[in-house]
Design an enzyme around this catalytic site. Structure first.
Site, PDB file in Angstrom:
ATOM      1  N   ASP A  70       2.088  -1.316   5.408  1.00  0.00           N
ATOM      2  CA  ASP A  70       1.518  -0.041   5.855  1.00  0.00           C
ATOM      3  C   ASP A  70       1.955   0.276   7.283  1.00  0.00           C
ATOM      4  O   ASP A  70       1.883   1.429   7.715  1.00  0.00           O
ATOM      5  CB  ASP A  70      -0.021  -0.099   5.818  1.00  0.00           C
ATOM      6  CG  ASP A  70      -0.602   0.641   4.623  1.00  0.00           C
ATOM      7  OD1 ASP A  70       0.074   1.551   4.097  1.00  0.00           O
ATOM      8  OD2 ASP A  70      -1.744   0.325   4.229  1.00  0.00           O
ATOM      9  N   GLN A  99      -6.544  -0.773   1.426  1.00  0.00           N
ATOM     10  CA  GLN A  99      -6.780   0.669   1.415  1.00  0.00           C
ATOM     11  C   GLN A  99      -7.871   1.045   2.424  1.00  0.00           C
ATOM     12  O   GLN A  99      -8.952   0.476   2.413  1.00  0.00           O
ATOM     13  CB  GLN A  99      -7.180   1.125  -0.004  1.00  0.00           C
ATOM     14  CG  GLN A  99      -7.385   2.623  -0.143  1.00  0.00           C
ATOM     15  CD  GLN A  99      -6.109   3.433   0.083  1.00  0.00           C
ATOM     16  OE1 GLN A  99      -5.030   3.055  -0.353  1.00  0.00           O
ATOM     17  NE2 GLN A  99      -6.236   4.557   0.788  1.00  0.00           N
ATOM     18  N   LYS A 143      -0.509   4.329  -6.050  1.00  0.00           N
ATOM     19  CA  LYS A 143       0.369   3.309  -5.454  1.00  0.00           C
ATOM     20  C   LYS A 143       0.777   2.276  -6.506  1.00  0.00           C
ATOM     21  O   LYS A 143       1.908   1.797  -6.515  1.00  0.00           O
ATOM     22  CB  LYS A 143      -0.338   2.628  -4.274  1.00  0.00           C
ATOM     23  CG  LYS A 143      -0.422   3.545  -3.042  1.00  0.00           C
ATOM     24  CD  LYS A 143      -1.338   3.005  -1.962  1.00  0.00           C
ATOM     25  CE  LYS A 143      -1.486   4.046  -0.849  1.00  0.00           C
ATOM     26  NZ  LYS A 143      -2.446   3.657   0.192  1.00  0.00           N
TER      27      LYS A 143
END
Ligand code: NAD
Length: 305
Positions: free
Chosen positions: A135, A112, A68
């Site tokens: 997200d 995460q 990422k």
């Protein structure tokens, strides 16, 4: 951001399914994000900032986070890294999220997953301000999609829609069957498809007669995380198959949930693993971050029903 469409190629059928090439399409998405950001910066705007929080040293999570960060470089997004020890108390993580929520240079906050077991996942995902929820895991983001008022949308399902759109595949009126009903893939995938006018069946581990449902699918999206459940002969000839699953064999090879070689002989389109949905998820994170910074919002149009 310009719309990325490769043209209406659905009609071209060959003996083997055509590939939904997530590697190619994700490059196109990231290039488009980069172009939009560079134009924004050229007009005096600030580069979008993404906070990437990693807790602990789970090797798979560390790999995802590294990827990422690389994507941010390609897309022209400023990544700010927070690597916290596994024993970080939940209160400390929430405090960091509060600071980042108030930080004007940060447009997106990514934590995460999975989190260590002492941290409550919904408490964390819902602490991120909805406008910075790149997200798309916040209850507000998923709820907005359910009500056909999409804001920031969960990355994997949105990435699947971008992939289909790129190849000119229109899901309106199709019978789509989603296998898996998790909060981050199956459920929002159902909502994306419904939003775009498909008739959707959502199946999961309690579904009776999965085979019967799969056999009816014009579009099959599989997100289980176990190979061997979906059999190739269940796939309707000419169906579109999107394999979200990521599994590692004992030999260390990455495979999806769908038996690719056999399924390819029946389907019209299929996404491979690796090189299918995975890169689309990552590219969509970049797209969401640009959009969270107010740079070019592209939205599908609302179907009549
Ligand atoms: P999850 O474990 O949270 O959910 C799995 C779902 O599968 C559940 O809803 C469960 O009910 C269903 N299921 C389990 N057994 C079943 C059965 N026998 N029949 C029908 N349904 C069954 O997993 P997840 O987070 O949704 O991820 C699913 C897979 O997708 C995993 O392999 C994961 O690694 C992968 N994934 C890929 C990406 C990507 O970007 N490609 C992103 C997220 C997840």
């Amino acid at each position: 951001m310009r719309e990325i469409i490769k043209g209406d190629v659905l009609s071209k059928r060959s003996e083997h399914a055509r590939i939904l090439d997530g590697a190619e399409v994700s490059d196109a998405v990231i290039a488009s994000v980069r172009q939009s950001i560079d134009e924004h910066v050229g007009h005096g705007g600030r580069r979008p900032g993404l906070a990437v929080i990693l807790i602990g040293s789970d090797p798979a999570s560390a790999i995802y986070v590294r990827a990422k960060r690389r994507d941010c470089e390609k897309a022209g997004i400023t990544a700010r890294d927070f690597d916290l020890p596994a024993q970080t108390p939940e209160a400390e993580l929430l405090q960091l999220i509060d600071q980042l929520n108030d930080d004007p240079d940060i447009d997106g906050i990514l934590v995460q997953l999975p989190l260590p077991s002492h941290i409550n996942e919904p408490a964390v995902t819902n602490r991120i301000r909805a406008e910075k929820d790149v997200d798309g895991f916040h209850a507000f983001s998923v709820g907005s999609l359910a009500l056909r008022q999409p804001g920031l949308r969960p990355c994997t399902p949105r990435g699947v829609m971008t992939l289909l759109n790129y190849y000119g595949i229109k899901v309106i009126g199709m019978h789509a069957v989603v296998v898996g009903a998790s909060n981050i893939v199956g459920r929002p995938m159902t909502l994306e498809l419904l939003y775009m006018g498909a008739t959707v069946t959502t199946t999961h581990k309690f579904t009776r007669d999965l085979e019967a449902h799969v056999r009816m699918a014009d579009l099959l999206v599989v997100a289980i995380g176990k190979p061997g459940i979906i059999q190739a002969e269940w796939i309707k000839p000419g169906a579109i198959v999107v394999d979200v699953g990521i599994n590692r064999t004992d030999a260390g090879k990455l495979i999806g949930d769908v038996p690719f070689s056999e399924a390819r002989k029946r389907a019209a389109w299929i996404s491979p693993v690796p090189g299918g949905v995975g890169p689309m998820t990552r590219a969509t994170l970049m797209q969401n971050t640009a959009e969270a910074a107010g740079i070019s919002v592209s939205r599908p149009s609302l179907p009549a029903e």
